[in-house]
Design an enzyme around this catalytic site. Structure first.
Site, short mmCIF file in Angstrom:
data_model
loop_
_atom_site.label_atom_id
_atom_site.label_comp_id
_atom_site.label_asym_id
_atom_site.label_seq_id
_atom_site.Cartn_x
_atom_site.Cartn_y
_atom_site.Cartn_z
N GLY A 169 -7.46 -9.85 5.28
CA GLY A 169 -6.30 -10.30 4.80
C GLY A 169 -6.24 -11.67 5.23
N CYS A 170 -4.73 -12.19 5.25
CA CYS A 170 -4.42 -13.47 5.44
C CYS A 170 -4.52 -13.84 6.82
CB CYS A 170 -2.81 -13.75 5.07
SG CYS A 170 -2.80 -13.82 3.16
#
Length: 405
Positions: A169-170
């Site tokens: 993810g980010c």
């Protein structure tokens, strides 16, 4: 040889295998797909290509999201031709994983190759000197992985030590730096190629009136890849731009379910709680205090600790303008502190893990262009922050390099 002598000898061997100095960023390269989407016209494109023009109220909401996003344009591999040929990608909830996978397993390493070649060219050393590869993507899963594919595409040595990170993810731009830092500092002479490559083909889907959090993602996400060459003890012919002095990872309290992504038959679904900016801003002060205490106070370098958060440069993942706004307000940051982050958000959108590396590249280039004293906007110390599922915060303490102005 006595037991004590054997122990001392083993310790000496271990020390000899380690680098002397901190991990250092030696080069950065970035790449984006050719397709450019202007944010101002994206609502028309999005609702047209997904056959959703009848959702007039939802389109108005989406248009407001795009207007408030702080984004001018985004780059994406997906275009009208691909989406018309694969209509399952345009539905909100239709089986489409095979199509998405077929795109991702080819395009993720290909975009990573473009960024890597730029980094290797800037580095100026033969690619045969790359000893390790750390590859990260949230776009697709495959075996052998994107790390293997990139090794083949670049023609790296088959003995390169590889690590593949999927579905992070980010926050993962910070994760790959944390891992690569440990590799570089514990393997004398190591040169680590770090790559983040993200393609929105796994998350693109049509609008849903009952899942507005997904619509937020459609207004923010873009495609991009960034590559960094990392190593300790730079050679005279190498040109470092940042040093990595400390790294950490935190799961924020009371944040379960704040940011989720789930790989389904319909692709990667994205779920976002409304209070994500509040959760991050509420905890960011403690995260930084803990990092500074560990990096400076507890290591005997208290005199180097920056006086305030406005005395450091900031590389923060641009999860969205609300996160940046609330962190600025909570930390009482001067407006220019998030300038590099907002510049990248404006020009590229949210490219997940690749964003912070784009910001690092932008910051050092703007610092040189503006004839500042260091690669970190004229300051010595800075932080790189990744925010993502968990809710997880990755923190990397950076030291800039003096520029020859």
């Amino acid at each position: 040889m006595t037991v004590l002598e054997e122990s001392a000898d083993a310790s000496s061997r271990r020390l000899a295998q380690r680098a002397n100095g901190p991990a250092t960023v030696l080069a950065i390269g970035t790449a984006n797909p050719a397709n450019v989407f202007e944010q101002s016209s994206y609502p028309d494109f999005y609702f047209d290509i997904t056959n959703s023009q009848h959702m007039t109220e939802l389109k108005l909401k989406f248009s407001r999201m795009c207007q408030k996003s702080g984004i001018k344009k985004r780059y994406m591999h997906l275009n009208s031709e691909i989406l018309k040929a694969n209509p399952s990608l345009c539905a909100y909830w239709e089986k489409s994983l095979d199509v998405r996978q077929d795109i991702a397993v080819v395009e993720v390493p290909k975009l990573g190759k473009e960024a890597s070649l730029k980094a290797i060219k800037e580095w100026g050393q033969p690619k045969s000197k790359i000893t390790h590869l750390v590859f990260c993507t949230t776009s697709g899963v495959d075996m052998p992985g994107a790390d293997w594919a990139l090794t083949k595409l670049l023609g790296l040595r088959p003995s390169v030590k590889r690590l593949m990170m999927y579905q992070q993810g980010c926050f993962a731009g910070g994760t790959v730096l944390r891992v690569a830092k440990d590799v570089a500092e514990n393997n004398k002479g190591a040169r680590v190629l770090v790559v983040c490559s993200e393609i929105t083909c796994v998350t693109f889907r049509g609008p849903s009136e009952t899942h507005l959090d997904s619509l937020v993602g459609q207004a923010l996400f873009g495609d991009g890849a960034a590559a960094v060459i990392l190593g300790s003890d730079p050679l005279p012919e190498e040109n470092p731009c940042f040093e990595l002095h400390w790294s950490g990872s935190n799961i924020l309290p009371d944040s379960d379910g704040a940011i989720d992504g789930h790989l389904r038959e319909v692709g990667l679904t994205f779920h976002l709680m409304k209070d994500v900016p509040g959760i991050i801003s509420k905890n960011i002060g403690k995260v930084l205090n803990d990092a500074f205490r560990s990096a400076f106070d507890e290591s005997g370098n208290a005199e180097d600790r920056p006086a305030s958060v406005n005395d450091i440069f900031w590389i923060a993942h641009p999860g969205g303008p609300a996160i940046l706004d609330q962190v600025e307000e909570k930390m009482k940051l001067a407006p220019e502190k998030m300038r590099a982050t907002r510049d990248v958000l404006s020009e590229y959108g949210n490219m997940s893990s690749a964003c912070v590396l784009f910001i690092m590249d932008h910051m050092r280039r703007m610092s040189a262009q503006n004839k500042l004293q260091t690669t970190g906007e004229g300051l010595d110390w800075g932080v790189l922050l990744g925010f993502g599922p968990g809710l997880t915060v990755e923190t990397v303490l950076l030291k800039s390099i003096r520029l020859a102005c």
